[in-house]
Design a protein around this motif. Sequence first.
Motif, mmCIF file in Angstrom:
data_model
loop_
_atom_site.group_PDB
_atom_site.id
_atom_site.type_symbol
_atom_site.label_atom_id
_atom_site.label_comp_id
_atom_site.label_asym_id
_atom_site.label_seq_id
_atom_site.Cartn_x
_atom_site.Cartn_y
_atom_site.Cartn_z
ATOM 1 N N ALA A 1 -7.545 2.281 -6.723
ATOM 2 C CA ALA A 1 -7.629 1.084 -6.004
ATOM 3 C C ALA A 1 -7.892 1.447 -4.478
ATOM 4 O O ALA A 1 -8.571 0.721 -3.886
ATOM 5 N N GLY A 2 -7.496 2.688 -3.809
ATOM 6 C CA GLY A 2 -7.990 2.929 -2.737
ATOM 7 C C GLY A 2 -9.432 3.166 -2.598
ATOM 8 O O GLY A 2 -9.936 3.095 -1.517
ATOM 9 N N PRO B 1 0.936 -1.268 0.188
ATOM 10 C CA PRO B 1 0.024 -0.025 -0.144
ATOM 11 C C PRO B 1 0.860 1.279 -0.145
ATOM 12 O O PRO B 1 -0.071 2.537 -0.066
ATOM 13 N N SER C 1 -3.754 4.293 -8.278
ATOM 14 C CA SER C 1 -3.700 4.256 -6.854
ATOM 15 C C SER C 1 -4.884 4.670 -6.255
ATOM 16 O O SER C 1 -5.490 4.044 -5.415
ATOM 17 N N ALA D 1 -8.214 -4.871 -5.260
ATOM 18 C CA ALA D 1 -7.333 -3.834 -5.244
ATOM 19 C C ALA D 1 -6.267 -3.893 -6.401
ATOM 20 O O ALA D 1 -6.101 -2.716 -7.008
ATOM 21 N N ILE E 1 -11.262 -0.573 -2.463
ATOM 22 C CA ILE E 1 -10.885 -1.324 -1.112
ATOM 23 C C ILE E 1 -11.767 -0.716 -0.072
ATOM 24 O O ILE E 1 -11.757 -1.259 0.962
ATOM 25 N N THR F 1 -10.276 -6.024 0.461
ATOM 26 C CA THR F 1 -9.248 -5.751 -0.754
ATOM 27 C C THR F 1 -9.345 -6.777 -1.708
ATOM 28 O O THR F 1 -8.243 -6.750 -2.456
ATOM 29 N N VAL G 1 -10.073 0.178 5.567
ATOM 30 C CA VAL G 1 -10.086 -0.792 4.337
ATOM 31 C C VAL G 1 -11.348 -1.829 4.807
ATOM 32 O O VAL G 1 -11.542 -2.478 5.915
#
Length: 312
Positions: free
Chosen positions: A289-290, A232, A286, A260, A293, A257, A254
């Motif tokens: 993905a953040g 991460p 990024s 991700a 999740i 995941t 989170v």
Amino acid sequence: MKNIFLFGECMIELMTASNDATSNMLKQSFAGDVFNTAVYLKRTFPHVKVRLVTAVGKDNFSLDMIKYFESENIDTDLVFQSESKIPGLYSIQLDDQGERSFTYWRENSAARTVMDFIDESATDILTSGDMFFFSGISLAVIQPEARASFWQKLVQLKTAGVKIVFDPNYRARMWKDKEETIQAYEQAFKLADIALPGVEDFDSLYGINSVEGVIDFCQSYGISELVVKNGPASVITILDGEKELHQVTPVKTVVDTTSAGDSFNGVYLGARLADASIAESVDKASKAAGFVIQHKGAIAPKALFNDFVQQL
């Protein structure tokens, strides 16, 4: 319009919706690493032509799956239908930190037979792409005796100028042993123009537990664009020998995941197809993905994700 083919499997996903002493309710949806990548790519970059290459059945789950692909604006001209097979199935269990564990039922899934459908006509279509993406899971799913044919097709695509993209995405339980995996991955790395490895996968498979170790390994294959996902905290990229470190702001809360890496891959590749720089592509991927999740399941709610995309 840029054109990417994504080769792999979509499965029936079951996730616990409620769990108490008297009931255990499950929510059913569809997911799979390459399919997840396709969804997030298309949602973020709708002008890119996204085409899934897989096999399903002719059962009701398969028909609903194809409708779902189409609802996400993913082209289905290379989604083949087996007369005798049906999709695989898996369930997800989450712990308190959002980490997941899986149980699979996929030995007889239609996707294992996809190479039976890739004839010269399908190959001609594939050679029209700008990119062809596959993963370690894609390789593990197809029947071992079909892998030689798969490599031959990739050589044809590469010769035609299609960029070959590989994410190792190692899952030990899907392979007979590490030797089988390493042999398959060697062929994949030899043919890849772009690789998207994670340090965690390399540690599990090769015992390589550092970014520099992963870079040295991949550069020995002459891969021109390398994106190393270091958990991460950071992403390290190398494009034509030029190395960059990209810091990532960790997400505070989170939830799950599961997707991700898939969402990162999709948004990164979409950005690159849209001619974004490496730094901009990593930044968008990024952040995506953040966002993902922080939601349950492999595929985040469409309306919420589309609102998020407006902020990228």
